[in-house]
Write a protein that holds these residues in place. Structure first.
Motif, PDB file in Angstrom:
ATOM      1  N   PRO A   8       0.818  -1.205   0.000  1.00  0.00           N
ATOM      2  CA  PRO A   8       0.000   0.000   0.000  1.00  0.00           C
ATOM      3  C   PRO A   8       0.849   1.251   0.000  1.00  0.00           C
ATOM      4  O   PRO A   8       2.034   1.239   0.306  1.00  0.00           O
ATOM      5  N   MET A   9       0.214   2.386  -0.335  1.00  0.00           N
ATOM      6  CA  MET A   9       0.929   3.655  -0.391  1.00  0.00           C
ATOM      7  C   MET A   9       1.444   4.094   0.961  1.00  0.00           C
ATOM      8  O   MET A   9       2.329   4.930   1.059  1.00  0.00           O
ATOM      9  N   LEU A  10       0.918   3.525   2.062  1.00  0.00           N
ATOM     10  CA  LEU A  10       1.387   3.896   3.384  1.00  0.00           C
ATOM     11  C   LEU A  10       2.543   3.019   3.838  1.00  0.00           C
ATOM     12  O   LEU A  10       2.900   3.016   5.005  1.00  0.00           O
ATOM     13  N   ARG A  11       3.129   2.294   2.914  1.00  0.00           N
ATOM     14  CA  ARG A  11       4.249   1.423   3.246  1.00  0.00           C
ATOM     15  C   ARG A  11       5.363   2.203   3.918  1.00  0.00           C
ATOM     16  O   ARG A  11       5.682   3.312   3.525  1.00  0.00           O
ATOM     17  N   ARG A  12       5.975   1.635   4.922  1.00  0.00           N
ATOM     18  CA  ARG A  12       7.038   2.304   5.642  1.00  0.00           C
ATOM     19  C   ARG A  12       8.392   1.955   5.051  1.00  0.00           C
ATOM     20  O   ARG A  12       8.599   0.867   4.530  1.00  0.00           O
ATOM     21  N   TYR A  13       9.335   2.874   5.195  1.00  0.00           N
ATOM     22  CA  TYR A  13      10.711   2.626   4.784  1.00  0.00           C
ATOM     23  C   TYR A  13      11.619   3.369   5.738  1.00  0.00           C
ATOM     24  O   TYR A  13      11.185   4.201   6.545  1.00  0.00           O
ATOM     25  N   ASP A  14      12.904   3.045   5.679  1.00  0.00           N
ATOM     26  CA  ASP A  14      13.860   3.603   6.630  1.00  0.00           C
ATOM     27  C   ASP A  14      14.520   4.874   6.127  1.00  0.00           C
ATOM     28  O   ASP A  14      14.739   5.812   6.886  1.00  0.00           O
ATOM     29  N   THR A  15      14.867   4.904   4.841  1.00  0.00           N
ATOM     30  CA  THR A  15      15.615   6.031   4.296  1.00  0.00           C
ATOM     31  C   THR A  15      15.128   6.347   2.883  1.00  0.00           C
ATOM     32  O   THR A  15      14.912   5.442   2.087  1.00  0.00           O
ATOM     33  N   ILE A  60      18.386  -3.386   1.668  1.00  0.00           N
ATOM     34  CA  ILE A  60      19.840  -3.525   1.715  1.00  0.00           C
ATOM     35  C   ILE A  60      20.223  -3.995   3.111  1.00  0.00           C
ATOM     36  O   ILE A  60      20.204  -3.233   4.077  1.00  0.00           O
ATOM     37  N   ASP A  61      20.526  -5.276   3.230  1.00  0.00           N
ATOM     38  CA  ASP A  61      20.911  -5.852   4.520  1.00  0.00           C
ATOM     39  C   ASP A  61      19.903  -5.523   5.608  1.00  0.00           C
ATOM     40  O   ASP A  61      20.268  -5.175   6.743  1.00  0.00           O
ATOM     41  N   GLY A  62      18.626  -5.631   5.288  1.00  0.00           N
ATOM     42  CA  GLY A  62      17.581  -5.381   6.264  1.00  0.00           C
ATOM     43  C   GLY A  62      17.201  -3.928   6.424  1.00  0.00           C
ATOM     44  O   GLY A  62      16.269  -3.607   7.168  1.00  0.00           O
ATOM     45  N   HIS A  63      17.873  -3.035   5.718  1.00  0.00           N
ATOM     46  CA  HIS A  63      17.550  -1.607   5.770  1.00  0.00           C
ATOM     47  C   HIS A  63      16.716  -1.276   4.531  1.00  0.00           C
ATOM     48  O   HIS A  63      17.164  -1.469   3.402  1.00  0.00           O
ATOM     49  N   ILE A  64      15.500  -0.792   4.743  1.00  0.00           N
ATOM     50  CA  ILE A  64      14.588  -0.516   3.630  1.00  0.00           C
ATOM     51  C   ILE A  64      14.841   0.894   3.106  1.00  0.00           C
ATOM     52  O   ILE A  64      14.678   1.880   3.832  1.00  0.00           O
ATOM     53  N   ALA A  65      15.253   0.967   1.845  1.00  0.00           N
ATOM     54  CA  ALA A  65      15.537   2.257   1.201  1.00  0.00           C
ATOM     55  C   ALA A  65      14.512   2.511   0.102  1.00  0.00           C
ATOM     56  O   ALA A  65      14.256   1.643  -0.738  1.00  0.00           O
ATOM     57  N   ARG A  66      13.926   3.686   0.132  1.00  0.00           N
ATOM     58  CA  ARG A  66      12.992   4.105  -0.917  1.00  0.00           C
ATOM     59  C   ARG A  66      13.781   4.977  -1.892  1.00  0.00           C
ATOM     60  O   ARG A  66      14.287   6.045  -1.525  1.00  0.00           O
ATOM     61  N   GLU A 194      16.322   6.727  14.484  1.00  0.00           N
ATOM     62  CA  GLU A 194      15.941   7.842  13.623  1.00  0.00           C
ATOM     63  C   GLU A 194      15.695   7.379  12.205  1.00  0.00           C
ATOM     64  O   GLU A 194      14.748   7.794  11.546  1.00  0.00           O
ATOM     65  N   HIS A 195      16.580   6.491  11.714  1.00  0.00           N
ATOM     66  CA  HIS A 195      16.444   6.009  10.338  1.00  0.00           C
ATOM     67  C   HIS A 195      15.189   5.170  10.152  1.00  0.00           C
ATOM     68  O   HIS A 195      14.617   5.135   9.067  1.00  0.00           O
ATOM     69  N   THR A 196      14.752   4.451  11.211  1.00  0.00           N
ATOM     70  CA  THR A 196      13.622   3.535  11.069  1.00  0.00           C
ATOM     71  C   THR A 196      12.305   4.181  11.453  1.00  0.00           C
ATOM     72  O   THR A 196      11.298   3.500  11.583  1.00  0.00           O
ATOM     73  N   ALA A 197      12.295   5.483  11.631  1.00  0.00           N
ATOM     74  CA  ALA A 197      11.045   6.177  11.921  1.00  0.00           C
ATOM     75  C   ALA A 197      10.085   6.009  10.750  1.00  0.00           C
ATOM     76  O   ALA A 197      10.487   5.963   9.596  1.00  0.00           O
TER      77      ALA A 197
END
Length: 218
Positions: A8-15, A60-66, A194-197
């Motif tokens: 969905p458009m409300l998908r969360r990401y880290d960076t 990337i290694d468990g870090h979600i980047a948009r 902070e990154h995973t907010a």
């Protein structure tokens, strides 16, 4: 690196990562972006007008980047418009066509434009596109590699037409990793919270909205 663009458009990401694709008109920037984002690639050549963008999410290694990929027009008349986006770019894909020697010669002009307008520490990768047309090659790999080495960046040859071994994922992952490392994602655990907010995808800057969605020659 696993793609994770569904949801969905409300998908969360880290960076959020802001990346520009630069190069002459017709070298295949739009097709590369579409291919990487898992979207259809057109054989027709309709040049991008001004600025367009595509979004894609990667793990990337468990870090979600948009990844916010900015597709820039290669025609000279749009250069002034495009340069205002340089200063916000964190990564640059410099693209030329291996079957078009002039597009390779113009890479130095694009590199100079990055130096003039982008942040001093912007990450860069050199891309020789249309590797599926190797029989029509006009730019030697050794020459392209030498240019990349001169400017301290990595060179990849890619193709939007090849579904496997096209090097696009590898090139993108390298650039994304460089950007995340500069952000301290992998070496600063203190900033992890902070990154995973949670970030809403509909909060992207309005200035990055496209002027026209189009495809260019692959």
């Amino acid at each position: 690196m696993a793609d994770s663009d569904a949801g969905p458009m409300l998908r969360r990401y880290d960076t959020l990562v802001k990346m520009m694709f630069l190069g002459d008109s017709g070298v295949g920037k739009t097709c590369l972006m579409s291919s990487y984002a898992g979207q259809p690639v057109s054989d027709s050549h309709i040049s991008t007008i001004g600025i367009d963008f595509k979004m894609h999410t990667v793990d990337i290694d468990g870090h979600i980047a948009r990844i916010q990929m900015w597709d820039t027009a290669g025609q000279e008349r749009f250069h002034t418009l495009c340069t205002q986006y340089y200063r916000r770019a964190e990564g640059v894909m410099l693209v030329f066509d291996i079957t078009n020697e002039e597009s390779f010669r113009n890479v130095r002009m694009w590199l100079q434009s990055v130096e003039d307008h982008a942040p001093q520490d912007v990450c860069q990768v050199l891309i020789g596109n249309k590797s599926d047309l190797d029989g029509n090659r006009r730019v030697r790999k050794t020459d392209a590699s030498a240019l990349a080495e001169e400017f301290g960046i990595t060179y990849f040859e890619t193709s939007a037409k090849l579904t496997t071994n096209n090097n696009m994922s590898e090139a993108m992952e390298l650039l994304i990793r460089q950007i995340l490392e500069k952000k301290g994602v992998f070496n600063d655990e203190a900033n992890k919270d902070e990154h995973t907010a949670s970030i809403r995808l509909d909060e992207n800057p309005a200035s990055t909205q496209s002027t026209q969605s189009s495809y260019c020659s692959c």
